[in-house]
Design a protein around this motif. Sequence first.
Motif, PDB file in Angstrom:
ATOM      1  N   CYS A 202       0.872  -1.171   0.000  1.00 58.23           N
ATOM      2  CA  CYS A 202       0.000   0.000   0.000  1.00 58.23           C
ATOM      3  C   CYS A 202       0.912   1.225   0.000  1.00 58.23           C
ATOM      4  O   CYS A 202       1.859   1.298   0.776  1.00 58.23           O
ATOM      5  CB  CYS A 202      -0.896   0.000   1.238  1.00 58.23           C
ATOM      6  SG  CYS A 202      -2.001   1.425   1.313  1.00 58.23           S
ATOM      7  N   VAL A 203       0.630   2.142  -0.898  1.00 54.58           N
ATOM      8  CA  VAL A 203       1.379   3.399  -0.978  1.00 54.58           C
ATOM      9  C   VAL A 203       0.351   4.527  -1.008  1.00 54.58           C
ATOM     10  O   VAL A 203      -0.585   4.495  -1.804  1.00 54.58           O
ATOM     11  CB  VAL A 203       2.262   3.476  -2.248  1.00 54.58           C
ATOM     12  CG1 VAL A 203       3.012   4.795  -2.293  1.00 54.58           C
ATOM     13  CG2 VAL A 203       3.216   2.300  -2.318  1.00 54.58           C
ATOM     14  N   VAL A 204       0.533   5.503  -0.130  1.00 56.54           N
ATOM     15  CA  VAL A 204      -0.362   6.656  -0.073  1.00 56.54           C
ATOM     16  C   VAL A 204       0.501   7.908  -0.125  1.00 56.54           C
ATOM     17  O   VAL A 204       1.502   8.013   0.588  1.00 56.54           O
ATOM     18  CB  VAL A 204      -1.204   6.663   1.233  1.00 56.54           C
ATOM     19  CG1 VAL A 204      -2.122   7.873   1.281  1.00 56.54           C
ATOM     20  CG2 VAL A 204      -1.996   5.384   1.382  1.00 56.54           C
ATOM     21  N   GLY A 205       0.116   8.845  -0.965  1.00 59.56           N
ATOM     22  CA  GLY A 205       0.869  10.081  -1.075  1.00 59.56           C
ATOM     23  C   GLY A 205       0.025  11.293  -0.759  1.00 59.56           C
ATOM     24  O   GLY A 205      -1.189  11.293  -0.954  1.00 59.56           O
ATOM     25  N   MET A 206       0.691  12.315  -0.243  1.00 57.52           N
ATOM     26  CA  MET A 206       0.032  13.583   0.059  1.00 57.52           C
ATOM     27  C   MET A 206       0.976  14.695  -0.385  1.00 57.52           C
ATOM     28  O   MET A 206       2.166  14.644  -0.119  1.00 57.52           O
ATOM     29  CB  MET A 206      -0.206  13.646   1.582  1.00 57.52           C
ATOM     30  CG  MET A 206      -0.592  14.991   2.085  1.00 57.52           C
ATOM     31  SD  MET A 206      -0.865  15.133   3.891  1.00 57.52           S
ATOM     32  CE  MET A 206       0.027  13.844   4.665  1.00 57.52           C
ATOM     33  N   GLN A 207       0.427  15.692  -1.085  1.00 61.67           N
ATOM     34  CA  GLN A 207       1.248  16.835  -1.488  1.00 61.67           C
ATOM     35  C   GLN A 207       0.682  18.105  -0.840  1.00 61.67           C
ATOM     36  O   GLN A 207      -0.522  18.299  -0.782  1.00 61.67           O
ATOM     37  CB  GLN A 207       1.267  17.016  -3.005  1.00 61.67           C
ATOM     38  CG  GLN A 207       2.164  18.170  -3.430  1.00 61.67           C
ATOM     39  CD  GLN A 207       2.468  18.188  -4.911  1.00 61.67           C
ATOM     40  OE1 GLN A 207       1.785  17.561  -5.697  1.00 61.67           O
ATOM     41  NE2 GLN A 207       3.509  18.902  -5.272  1.00 61.67           N
ATOM     42  N   ILE A 208       1.598  18.936  -0.359  1.00 61.85           N
ATOM     43  CA  ILE A 208       1.223  20.168   0.316  1.00 61.85           C
ATOM     44  C   ILE A 208       1.034  21.243  -0.766  1.00 61.85           C
ATOM     45  O   ILE A 208       1.972  21.597  -1.463  1.00 61.85           O
ATOM     46  CB  ILE A 208       2.296  20.616   1.330  1.00 61.85           C
ATOM     47  CG1 ILE A 208       2.685  19.461   2.268  1.00 61.85           C
ATOM     48  CG2 ILE A 208       1.827  21.849   2.095  1.00 61.85           C
ATOM     49  CD1 ILE A 208       1.553  18.761   2.966  1.00 61.85           C
ATOM     50  N   ARG A 209      -0.176  21.752  -0.894  1.00 61.94           N
ATOM     51  CA  ARG A 209      -0.453  22.754  -1.913  1.00 61.94           C
ATOM     52  C   ARG A 209      -0.371  24.176  -1.397  1.00 61.94           C
ATOM     53  O   ARG A 209      -0.208  25.107  -2.156  1.00 61.94           O
ATOM     54  CB  ARG A 209      -1.840  22.520  -2.515  1.00 61.94           C
ATOM     55  CG  ARG A 209      -1.877  21.226  -3.281  1.00 61.94           C
ATOM     56  CD  ARG A 209      -3.075  21.147  -4.138  1.00 61.94           C
ATOM     57  NE  ARG A 209      -3.026  19.927  -4.908  1.00 61.94           N
ATOM     58  CZ  ARG A 209      -3.906  19.599  -5.790  1.00 61.94           C
ATOM     59  NH1 ARG A 209      -4.919  20.391  -6.037  1.00 61.94           N
ATOM     60  NH2 ARG A 209      -3.803  18.477  -6.450  1.00 61.94           N
ATOM     61  N   ARG A 210      -0.525  24.335  -0.076  1.00 59.68           N
ATOM     62  CA  ARG A 210      -0.403  25.681   0.481  1.00 59.68           C
ATOM     63  C   ARG A 210      -0.012  25.568   1.958  1.00 59.68           C
ATOM     64  O   ARG A 210      -0.215  24.533   2.581  1.00 59.68           O
ATOM     65  CB  ARG A 210      -1.694  26.472   0.358  1.00 59.68           C
ATOM     66  CG  ARG A 210      -2.836  25.972   1.219  1.00 59.68           C
ATOM     67  CD  ARG A 210      -4.064  26.870   1.106  1.00 59.68           C
ATOM     68  NE  ARG A 210      -5.155  26.328   1.901  1.00 59.68           N
ATOM     69  CZ  ARG A 210      -5.361  26.581   3.187  1.00 59.68           C
ATOM     70  NH1 ARG A 210      -4.544  27.368   3.836  1.00 59.68           N
ATOM     71  NH2 ARG A 210      -6.375  26.055   3.816  1.00 59.68           N
ATOM     72  N   THR A 211       0.563  26.613   2.477  1.00 58.96           N
ATOM     73  CA  THR A 211       0.858  26.714   3.907  1.00 58.96           C
ATOM     74  C   THR A 211       0.500  28.119   4.360  1.00 58.96           C
ATOM     75  O   THR A 211       0.467  29.055   3.565  1.00 58.96           O
ATOM     76  CB  THR A 211       2.352  26.452   4.222  1.00 58.96           C
ATOM     77  OG1 THR A 211       3.147  27.393   3.516  1.00 58.96           O
ATOM     78  CG2 THR A 211       2.756  25.045   3.856  1.00 58.96           C
TER      79      THR A 211
END
Length: 195
Positions: A185-194
Amino acid sequence: GVLICDVMGHGVRSALITGIIRGLVEEHANLAADPGVLLTHINRALTVILQQAGTTMFATCFYVVADVERAELRFANAGHPCALHVRRTSAEKLDDQRSRGPVMGIFPSASYVTAARSMVRGDRVMLFTDGLYEVEDATGALFNEEQLRATASRHAALEPEKFFDRVLSDIRKYSQRDTFEDDVCVVGMQIRRTG
């Protein structure tokens, strides 16, 4: 927040434990902002359930929260492979000695601690199960966590879809197989704003 878990074994019992963990996460959703507290409560409840059922099983879990207002990643680990924090040019383990705890379902009094790391726009987090890197090449040599980190670093500049495809492709090339021996299982998350 994103939680990944891997339950001991295969089959119906493991699937049932996964379902129980999911239910416990939903039940304790009010604690979701603090990964260590959430894992502590889930572990306590899971251990009681398993003891009442008279079964010895365990699960590994990694939980990370991306707090865009504070520009930080908060995480806790219950015996699971460390997620990777993928920046524009490199990947490093999302790890901190304090954030590591034992597997879930065995020790009812285990307490998990939240660690934090800063993040910026464009950062990614890659969560995965150990089946991703516990693959052998033709000689029996294992592809290890450090090789996975190096592979992720090599492809860090790619867009998310290409990044994950390339990482998986490199691992398959290493093993010279199209499939993985263990569950992956591979799950990814990308930060679009801070902020």
